[in-house]
Design an enzyme around this catalytic site. Structure first.
Site, mmCIF file in Angstrom:
data_model
loop_
_atom_site.group_PDB
_atom_site.id
_atom_site.type_symbol
_atom_site.label_atom_id
_atom_site.label_comp_id
_atom_site.label_asym_id
_atom_site.label_seq_id
_atom_site.Cartn_x
_atom_site.Cartn_y
_atom_site.Cartn_z
ATOM 1 N N LEU A 45 0.821 -1.188 -0.117
ATOM 2 C CA LEU A 45 0.015 -0.059 -0.163
ATOM 3 C C LEU A 45 0.854 1.382 -0.054
ATOM 4 O O LEU A 45 1.947 1.381 0.774
ATOM 5 C CB LEU A 45 -0.777 0.147 1.247
ATOM 6 N N ASN A 47 0.551 5.268 0.523
ATOM 7 C CA ASN A 47 -0.388 6.627 0.587
ATOM 8 C C ASN A 47 0.288 8.108 0.608
ATOM 9 O O ASN A 47 0.700 8.136 -0.767
ATOM 10 C CB ASN A 47 -0.978 6.551 2.131
ATOM 11 N N ASP A 48 0.472 8.863 1.425
ATOM 12 C CA ASP A 48 0.902 10.153 1.259
ATOM 13 C C ASP A 48 2.266 10.284 0.462
ATOM 14 O O ASP A 48 3.271 9.675 0.737
ATOM 15 C CB ASP A 48 1.169 10.906 2.745
ATOM 16 N N GLN A 64 4.531 7.054 1.518
ATOM 17 C CA GLN A 64 4.310 6.436 2.700
ATOM 18 C C GLN A 64 4.069 4.823 1.892
ATOM 19 O O GLN A 64 3.273 4.697 1.164
ATOM 20 C CB GLN A 64 3.098 6.884 3.572
ATOM 21 N N SER A 108 4.749 10.559 7.912
ATOM 22 C CA SER A 108 4.858 11.728 6.804
ATOM 23 C C SER A 108 5.833 12.801 7.274
ATOM 24 O O SER A 108 5.699 13.009 8.287
ATOM 25 C CB SER A 108 3.477 12.188 6.388
ATOM 26 N N ARG A 168 2.080 15.583 14.137
ATOM 27 C CA ARG A 168 2.710 14.833 12.985
ATOM 28 C C ARG A 168 2.701 15.572 11.996
ATOM 29 O O ARG A 168 2.344 16.600 11.754
ATOM 30 C CB ARG A 168 2.181 13.641 12.900
ATOM 31 N N ASP A 169 3.499 14.998 10.699
ATOM 32 C CA ASP A 169 3.708 15.644 9.522
ATOM 33 C C ASP A 169 4.428 16.762 9.456
ATOM 34 O O ASP A 169 3.784 17.875 9.114
ATOM 35 C CB ASP A 169 2.080 15.549 9.038
ATOM 36 N N GLU A 225 -3.881 17.009 9.372
ATOM 37 C CA GLU A 225 -2.838 16.282 8.796
ATOM 38 C C GLU A 225 -2.219 16.952 7.784
ATOM 39 O O GLU A 225 -2.983 17.746 6.879
ATOM 40 C CB GLU A 225 -3.345 14.919 8.389
HETATM 41 C C1 FRU Z 1 -2.179 11.022 6.489
HETATM 42 C C2 FRU Z 1 -1.608 10.237 7.457
HETATM 43 C C3 FRU Z 1 -0.615 11.167 8.152
HETATM 44 C C4 FRU Z 1 0.555 10.362 8.708
HETATM 45 C C5 FRU Z 1 0.380 9.226 7.710
HETATM 46 C C6 FRU Z 1 0.716 7.715 8.104
HETATM 47 O O1 FRU Z 1 -2.847 10.331 5.399
HETATM 48 O O2 FRU Z 1 -2.531 9.925 8.141
HETATM 49 O O3 FRU Z 1 -0.976 12.028 8.959
HETATM 50 O O4 FRU Z 1 1.783 10.702 9.021
HETATM 51 O O5 FRU Z 1 -0.709 9.333 6.820
HETATM 52 O O6 FRU Z 1 0.809 6.816 6.909
#
Ligand code: FRU
Length: 508
Positions: A45, A47-48, A64, A108, A168-169, A225
């Site tokens: 998978l 993601n970000d 991610q 992230s 975070r982030d 986020e």
């Molecule tokens: C957003 C998120 C971020 C986090 C990451 C974890 O999609 O939830 O806040 O850092 O994905 O994968």
């Protein structure tokens, strides 16, 4: 959904897993839904987007990544590189959990280029023995050989007054001789906030300044986020992904939204003054957690990459194949007459191959498609008379497929997944609508399981994942006096299996 245990989802990739991942990649490579010009997860998978930067003469992007299945699990970073933001190459594992501080995922973060290094600030997602989560902000750097070094201690500790698990982030930026980090947080009243830190150096000396105040707003949902901030010309663009916004008739319908303001930033008072209301970056079904990158010598524009998905969504068709997730196409951002404009990057013109359909003023002059929809193509439409337009992609004789339509009298532009066989995330609705005074142009990028629509030369973008079946293979079009062209495409993104060649992280 397939069942994975918590222990399985907590796996950290290791060289001895290469064979297993190779097999998984061999399998998913055959999927009808793998793309030809979108960045797609190598396995598992995605993601970000993370660490998006122009470094050492190339565009670097990380994503991610949970390597082993099409579900959210232990987060790693995977690294891809491009010369032109269109042709992307797999570089391999970028970062993996190696420290106690990131023992439950490298979450992230963003990138900043200085001297010969690309610095990566990220969230160390730390799990305590009792299962509780604490998030720390960490830093690493890659050199010109893509070799990664992590600093072993956090640069930012959890801030009091905010939930330990919801900080975070980090987005790092530099202005007037000072480094700043903007990050998302939830306060103890369960409100979404953005926090600012500053330092005179990248790797040390970070101190908390305050919350970022956004004039006219107290907070954003229950959590923010992936905040990001970017100067474009003499304006600032503030973008972020708040969770828990209230739905409106035509806005904030996705599980979570990715929104922006154009405005001014006062770093003395840490106040952002928006020029207009909060808007969504994308009006389609699947878009989240986007971030910008820029080239220092071009300060009137920036580039945006987003996750072609959203938290809490599931994509059952590819999950069962062992993968999930794409990145959207890179968009060039400019601010014109005070408005944010998002255009597909210019180099995307180079993927067009053969012109297979052509209609001039509504009269078809070339048709090599014979109503057969292509799995990947580029469509351009001009609507000089502002008439009604209808496009049904991946339709059948009886069903409308993915519907795109403009009603010139009602002034509504609509996309719908309602008629498609493979449905997903229907709790959030099956159509998206915008009010549009005039439909002048459409640029549509279709890539197996992705449809991105740029309306009126980048005024609005709508991005949607779709999973058409073999039987859904027709295209229907209608529109008086329109000009419509369709091209086949030349593949631009590699689907190579690379994990350990470079970027292997030893956690030093
Ligand atoms: C957003 C998120 C971020 C986090 C990451 C974890 O999609 O939830 O806040 O850092 O994905 O994968």
């Amino acid at each position: 959904m397939m069942q994975y245990t918590e222990q399985e989802l907590a796996r950290i990739v290791n060289e001895r897993d290469e064979e297993e991942l190779y097999e998984l990649h061999e399998k998913i490579k055959e999927s009808k839904y793998r793309c030809e010009y979108h960045i797609q997860t190598v396995t598992g998978l995605m993601n970000d987007p993370n660490g998006f930067s122009y470094f050492n003469g190339k565009w670097h992007l990380f994503y991610q990544w949970y390597p082993f299945a099409g579900y959210h699990g232990m987060k790693h970073w995977y690294h891809v590189v491009s010369d032109d933001l269109v042709h992307w190459k797999n570089i391999g594992l970028g970062m993996k959990p190696t420290l106690n501080y990131d023992n439950y995922g490298c979450f992230s973060g963003s990138g900043f280029v200085k001297n010969e290094f690309l610095y990566l600030v990220y969230t160390g997602n730390h799990k305590e023995e009792d299962g509780s989560i604490i998030q720390y902000q960490m830093i690493a750097a890659i050199d010109e050989e893509n070799h990664l070094t992590k600093l072993k201690r956090p640069i930012i500790q959890p801030q009091q007054g905010y939930i330990d698990e919801q900080q975070r982030d980090p987005k790092i930026f530099f202005e007037n001789g000072t480094y700043y980090i903007l990050m998302g947080a939830q306060n103890e009243e369960k409100q979404g906030k953005m926090l600012i830190y500053k330092s005179s150096q990248i790797a040390t000396g970070w101190t908390f300044v305050s919350e970022l105040k956004v004039k006219g707003y107290d907070s954003f949902g229950f959590m923010v986020e992936c905040p990001c901030i970017q100067k474009i010309g003499d304006k600032w663009l503030l973008l972020f992904s708040p969770q828990g916004l209230e739905k409106e008739e035509e806005a904030f319908l996705n599980a979570y939204s990715n929104v922006y303001f154009v405005g001014d930033l006062d770093l003395e008072t840490m106040t952002f003054t928006p020029d207009g209301p909060m808007k969504e970056l994308d009006k389609g079904f699947d878009f989240y957690a986007s971030q910008t990158a820029f080239q220092a010598e071009q300060n009137d524009k920036a580039i945006l990459e987003g996750w072609f998905g959203c938290s809490d969504y599931s994509y059952p068709v590819t999950e069962s194949e062992g993968w999930a997730g794409l990145q959207t196409l890179a968009r060039e951002l400019t601010i014109e007459d005070g408005k944010l404009i998002q255009r597909p990057v210019k180099a995307l013109g180079t993927i067009k191959d053969e012109l297979v359909f052509d209609a001039e003023n509504g009269v078809v002059t070339k048709d090599d498609m014979r109503r057969r929809m292509l799995d990947a193509c580029v469509i351009h439409l001009d609507n000089p008379g502002n008439n009604n337009v209808g496009l049904n992609l991946f339709a059948t004789d009886l069903k409308k497929g993915f519907e795109i339509s403009y009603d010139a009298r009602k002034k509504t532009f609509l996309i719908s997944r309602e008629a498609l066989v493979n449905q997903m995330n229907t709790d959030f609705g099956t159509e998206r609508k915008i009010t549009l005074d005039a439909l002048k142009t459409l640029d549509i990028f279709v890539d197996h399981s992705a449809v991105e629509i740029f309306i009126n030369d980048g005024e609005t973008v709508m991005s949607s994942r779709i999973f058409p079946t073999k039987e859904e293979h027709k295209i229907r079009m209608s529109g008086k006096d329109i000009n419509l062209k369709i091209w086949t495409i030349k593949p631009a993104v590699e689907d190579d299996f690379v994990i350990f060649e470079k970027g292997d992280d030893d956690g030093e």
